[in-house]
Design an enzyme around this catalytic site. Structure first.
Site, PDB file in Angstrom:
ATOM      1  N   SER A   1       0.813  -1.217   0.000  1.00  0.00           N
ATOM      2  CA  SER A   1       0.000   0.000   0.000  1.00  0.00           C
ATOM      3  C   SER A   1       0.849   1.271   0.000  1.00  0.00           C
ATOM      4  O   SER A   1       1.636   1.485  -0.903  1.00  0.00           O
ATOM      5  CB  SER A   1      -0.965  -0.049   1.180  1.00  0.00           C
ATOM      6  OG  SER A   1      -1.873   1.015   1.109  1.00  0.00           O
ATOM      7  N   HIS A   2       0.706   2.070   1.051  1.00  0.00           N
ATOM      8  CA  HIS A   2       1.381   3.368   1.109  1.00  0.00           C
ATOM      9  C   HIS A   2       2.777   3.265   1.716  1.00  0.00           C
ATOM     10  O   HIS A   2       3.435   4.281   1.897  1.00  0.00           O
ATOM     11  CB  HIS A   2       0.525   4.324   1.933  1.00  0.00           C
ATOM     12  CG  HIS A   2       0.137   3.720   3.246  1.00  0.00           C
ATOM     13  ND1 HIS A   2      -0.844   2.764   3.351  1.00  0.00           N
ATOM     14  CD2 HIS A   2       0.623   3.903   4.483  1.00  0.00           C
ATOM     15  CE1 HIS A   2      -0.946   2.388   4.612  1.00  0.00           C
ATOM     16  NE2 HIS A   2      -0.068   3.051   5.327  1.00  0.00           N
TER      17      HIS A   2
ATOM     18  N   ASP B   1      -2.138   6.788  -3.326  1.00  0.00           N
ATOM     19  CA  ASP B   1      -1.039   6.050  -2.689  1.00  0.00           C
ATOM     20  C   ASP B   1      -0.507   4.937  -3.594  1.00  0.00           C
ATOM     21  O   ASP B   1      -0.933   4.791  -4.748  1.00  0.00           O
ATOM     22  CB  ASP B   1      -1.472   5.498  -1.332  1.00  0.00           C
ATOM     23  CG  ASP B   1      -2.386   4.299  -1.455  1.00  0.00           C
ATOM     24  OD1 ASP B   1      -3.137   4.227  -2.452  1.00  0.00           O
ATOM     25  OD2 ASP B   1      -2.353   3.424  -0.572  1.00  0.00           O
TER      26      ASP B   1
ATOM     27  N   ASP C   1      -0.842   1.711  -4.041  1.00  0.00           N
ATOM     28  CA  ASP C   1      -1.715   0.771  -4.753  1.00  0.00           C
ATOM     29  C   ASP C   1      -3.022   1.405  -5.221  1.00  0.00           C
ATOM     30  O   ASP C   1      -3.929   0.702  -5.679  1.00  0.00           O
ATOM     31  CB  ASP C   1      -1.988  -0.467  -3.894  1.00  0.00           C
ATOM     32  CG  ASP C   1      -2.730  -0.124  -2.611  1.00  0.00           C
ATOM     33  OD1 ASP C   1      -2.529   0.996  -2.096  1.00  0.00           O
ATOM     34  OD2 ASP C   1      -3.506  -0.959  -2.128  1.00  0.00           O
TER      35      ASP C   1
ATOM     36  N   ASP D   1      -5.560   3.039  -3.652  1.00  0.00           N
ATOM     37  CA  ASP D   1      -6.851   3.070  -2.957  1.00  0.00           C
ATOM     38  C   ASP D   1      -7.042   4.318  -2.100  1.00  0.00           C
ATOM     39  O   ASP D   1      -8.156   4.642  -1.714  1.00  0.00           O
ATOM     40  CB  ASP D   1      -7.104   1.775  -2.149  1.00  0.00           C
ATOM     41  CG  ASP D   1      -6.005   1.445  -1.171  1.00  0.00           C
ATOM     42  OD1 ASP D   1      -5.020   2.210  -1.097  1.00  0.00           O
ATOM     43  OD2 ASP D   1      -6.122   0.418  -0.478  1.00  0.00           O
ATOM     44  N   ARG D   2      -5.947   5.038  -1.800  1.00  0.00           N
ATOM     45  CA  ARG D   2      -6.099   6.258  -0.995  1.00  0.00           C
ATOM     46  C   ARG D   2      -6.100   7.504  -1.882  1.00  0.00           C
ATOM     47  O   ARG D   2      -5.535   7.483  -2.975  1.00  0.00           O
ATOM     48  CB  ARG D   2      -4.924   6.404  -0.027  1.00  0.00           C
ATOM     49  CG  ARG D   2      -4.898   5.348   1.031  1.00  0.00           C
ATOM     50  CD  ARG D   2      -3.789   5.608   2.016  1.00  0.00           C
ATOM     51  NE  ARG D   2      -3.936   4.691   3.132  1.00  0.00           N
ATOM     52  CZ  ARG D   2      -3.321   4.803   4.290  1.00  0.00           C
ATOM     53  NH1 ARG D   2      -2.486   5.814   4.492  1.00  0.00           N
ATOM     54  NH2 ARG D   2      -3.517   3.927   5.244  1.00  0.00           N
TER      55      ARG D   2
ATOM     56  N   THR E   1     -11.686   0.527  12.298  1.00  0.00           N
ATOM     57  CA  THR E   1     -10.724   0.884  11.256  1.00  0.00           C
ATOM     58  C   THR E   1     -10.481  -0.313  10.334  1.00  0.00           C
ATOM     59  O   THR E   1     -10.331  -1.427  10.804  1.00  0.00           O
ATOM     60  CB  THR E   1      -9.402   1.308  11.929  1.00  0.00           C
ATOM     61  OG1 THR E   1      -9.660   2.494  12.655  1.00  0.00           O
ATOM     62  CG2 THR E   1      -8.303   1.532  10.928  1.00  0.00           C
TER      63      THR E   1
ATOM     64  N   GLU F   1     -12.811   6.505   5.400  1.00  0.00           N
ATOM     65  CA  GLU F   1     -11.989   6.532   6.602  1.00  0.00           C
ATOM     66  C   GLU F   1     -11.194   7.830   6.622  1.00  0.00           C
ATOM     67  O   GLU F   1     -10.900   8.405   5.568  1.00  0.00           O
ATOM     68  CB  GLU F   1     -10.999   5.374   6.585  1.00  0.00           C
ATOM     69  CG  GLU F   1     -11.626   4.015   6.611  1.00  0.00           C
ATOM     70  CD  GLU F   1     -10.576   2.947   6.918  1.00  0.00           C
ATOM     71  OE1 GLU F   1     -10.335   2.697   8.098  1.00  0.00           O
ATOM     72  OE2 GLU F   1      -9.980   2.406   5.976  1.00  0.00           O
TER      73      GLU F   1
ATOM     74  N   SER G   1      -8.225   8.074   7.047  1.00  0.00           N
ATOM     75  CA  SER G   1      -6.882   7.822   6.521  1.00  0.00           C
ATOM     76  C   SER G   1      -6.848   7.935   4.999  1.00  0.00           C
ATOM     77  O   SER G   1      -6.192   7.143   4.337  1.00  0.00           O
ATOM     78  CB  SER G   1      -6.421   6.450   6.963  1.00  0.00           C
ATOM     79  OG  SER G   1      -7.407   5.486   6.632  1.00  0.00           O
TER      80      SER G   1
ATOM     81  N   LYS H   1     -11.519   0.832  -1.078  1.00  0.00           N
ATOM     82  CA  LYS H   1     -11.522   2.275  -1.260  1.00  0.00           C
ATOM     83  C   LYS H   1     -10.866   2.559  -2.609  1.00  0.00           C
ATOM     84  O   LYS H   1     -10.116   1.728  -3.123  1.00  0.00           O
ATOM     85  CB  LYS H   1     -10.810   2.969  -0.113  1.00  0.00           C
ATOM     86  CG  LYS H   1      -9.415   2.478   0.174  1.00  0.00           C
ATOM     87  CD  LYS H   1      -8.956   3.025   1.512  1.00  0.00           C
ATOM     88  CE  LYS H   1      -7.595   2.496   1.887  1.00  0.00           C
ATOM     89  NZ  LYS H   1      -7.589   1.835   3.189  1.00  0.00           N
TER      90      LYS H   1
END
Ligand code: G1P
Ligand code: ZN
Length: 548
Positions: free
Chosen positions: A118-119, A282, A284, A286-287, A349, A368, A370, A381
């Site tokens: 991820s991030h 991010d 991958d 999703d953010r 979370t 979220e 985040s 997300k």
């Protein structure tokens, strides 16, 4: 085409003990993943545990970080040895998390393996990860990840097939033994999905006409998606997409879209006056982070704005089933939901807790604090989706981000919000701080805290309204009489020591001061939690590592 003996073989190894998947799968340093048979043993446990593997379809891809390609070479022959009928993978192995979720659902796959941390940073010195998604396209359930972990504890061999590497440089169809490997363009289906949700003509009329904006892919997976969407399809000027080529080490960046790690972009919007809009995603995909000129949109507010303006988007203009937010996310969306007359659910979370609510059509949009927002279009997300949603609202309302936020606060009031992260703390220090605070909570009720009084304090417990499962210990909550809140959690996704997260929230009604700096508005909560939890004293850190 491949040449191979097609003989499944079993390779023995001694078992590993640290393969406990967290909220986002197994995430460890790249070096740990490089241990002989480490990746293989986790994949073996997945294939032995995931329902429907024999004869099923699997989606496979990742965010392009170091290890992505070699992991695909390991996983494909193992999938063939386990009787998978077909693996759908992508050109160069590039597949964002939300696009993977979409492919799983489109192809009725038994699940998907997403190669990403991820991030977290990437490269040999960074992190690697394996995320498992289930047949609904969402993160594997806790019960499944527990079973996988138990399986890793007793494994002593894994099954694979001898074959040569499948080329991933262009679309094609291959076979390993009787298993089909379909290499597809990992971008196309995702773009079609976005075209079904949004009014592209309206967005295009905004961004192709004097609306300078910047999208920062942070050298990670969203670059190819953003290039095709924003520049090729929607007509944004060339150069709108920055850091748009996925690099194995993300060019040394930390691919986390926040004010610290996407500082270049934040400075352009917060200090300059050339751009109208800025967004970043991010590792991958999703953010998301959303910025306007002179305006950072905190993710809790973003969720509230998307909810209150959902009628601007064709896919949501008929109304929302309901909304959900994770517990530490501010109550900004609760106020909007109340106004719209829809339910708002509070979950622990982690995205997986939204899955049941989405599947049961209790909610349409969720998010979220985040930097995660999404809807029922996939079960993850979705960063680029959030950016398109914002662009659709701005195209529809013909106003700036700052004006939109001011209008929102003037109607609903403002939830001042900030998250303070203390990273890489010694694990024992972090746990003893947390346990001490938890023990103090019952006797703290009725005590003064900042300018208010504690009227509730507990460790958050969630009962899933769909399957009635119970999830305890999800974060310490200090709820004050004036509706302010302070939440204390330990991260489940860090890989170095422990990360302590402090979430601070204060509500000001529409008649109050709506234009303060959040750190100033929250100052009394910040100092009160520091003395109550002895944060600086115990961590020996004078400042948080990241303030959002
Ligand atoms: C963090 C975020 C959480 C998110 C998760 C995966 O988890 O806080 O909201 O779902 O990453 O992206 P944490 O490190 O806090 O456990
Ligand atoms: Zn991510």
């Amino acid at each position: 085409m491949i040449s191979s003996e097609h003989i499944p073989f079993n390779i023995p190894f001694s078992s590993f003990t640290d393969q406990k998947p967290g909220t986002s799968g197994l995430r460890k340093s790249t070096k740990q993943f490089q241990q002989t048979h480490y990746l293989e043993s986790f994949i073996e446990a997945i294939f032995r545990t995931l329902p429907g593997v024999d004869g099923g379809v699997l989606v496979l891809g990742g965010d392009g970080r170091y290890g992505n390609r070699s992991a695909i070479d390991v996983i494909l022959p193992m999938a063939a040895a386990h009787g998978i009928k077909k693996v759908i993978t992508t050109v160069d192995g590039i597949l964002s998390t939300p696009a993977a979720s979409n492919l799983i659902r489109l192809n009725k796959a038994v699940g998907g393996i997403i190669l990403s941390a991820s991030h977290n940073s990437g490269g040999i010195e960074g992190d690697f990860g394996v995320k498992l998604n289930g047949a609904n396209g969402g993160p594997a359930s806790e019960s499944l990840t527990n079973e996988i972990f138990i399986c890793t504890q007793t494994l002593n061999e894994y099954k694979s097939i001898s074959c040569t590497s499948i080329p991933l440089d262009s679309p094609g169809v291959y076979k390993i033994s009787s298993m089909i490997v379909e290499v597809i363009d990992g971008i196309e289906d995702y773009i079609l999905l976005m075209q079904n949700l949004f009014d592209f003509d309206q967005i295009s009329s905004l961004i192709s006409n004097d609306f300078p904006f910047a999208f920062d892919a942070l050298n990670a997976v969203t670059g190819p998606y953003a290039n095709r969407l924003f520049e090729n399809l929607l007509g944004a000027p060339q150069g709108t997409v920055r850091k748009g080529i996925p690099l194995e080490d993300f060019g040394g960046c930390h691919p986390d879209p926040n004010l610290t790690y996407a500082k270049d972009l934040a400075d352009l919007l917060l200090k300059g006056n050339q751009l109208m809009f800025g967004a970043a995603c991010d590792g991958d995909g999703d953010r998301n982070m959303i910025l306007g000129q002179g305006c950072f949109v905190n993710p809790s507010d973003s969720l509230a704005v998307l909810t209150s303006n959902a009628n601007c988007v064709p896919a949501y203009c008929d109304g929302l089933f309901g909304v959900a937010r994770s517990m530490p996310t501010s109550a900004a969306v609760d106020v909007v939901a109340k106004d719209l007359g829809i339910n708002c659910y509070e979950t622990p979370t982690g995205w997986k807790f939204f899955g049941n609510l989405l599947d049961a059509q209790k909610i349409t949009i969720c998010g979220e604090e985040s930097f995660g927002t999404g809807s029922n279009h996939v079960r993850e997300k979705d960063g680029i989706w959030a950016v398109l949603f914002w662009l659709q609202i701005l195209a529809n309302k013909k106003c700036s981000v700052l004006d939109l936020m001011k209008e929102h606060w003037a109607f609903y009031g403002r939830h001042y919000y900030s998250r303070h992260d203390y990273e890489s703390i010694d694990s024992e220090t972090a746990h003893s701080l947390y346990e001490r605070l938890e023990a103090l909570l019952p006797s703290s009720i009725g005590q003064h805290f900042g300018n208010s009084i504690i009227n509730h304090a507990d460790n958050f417990n969630y009962k899933d309204p769909i399957d009635n499962s119970n999830t305890a210990g999800q974060g310490l909550r200090i709820l004050l009489e004036d509706n302010s809140r302070v939440i204390v959690r330990l991260s489940g996704t860090g890989t170095k020591g422990a990360t302590l997260r402090i979430y601070l929230e204060k509500y000001v009604n529409p008649k109050g001061n709506l234009t303060q700096n959040p750190q100033v508005a929250l100052a009394d909560l910040i100092s009160s939690i520091d003395s109550f939890a002895e944060i600086k004293l115990r961590t020996q850190m004078s400042h948080p590592t990241v303030i959002t």
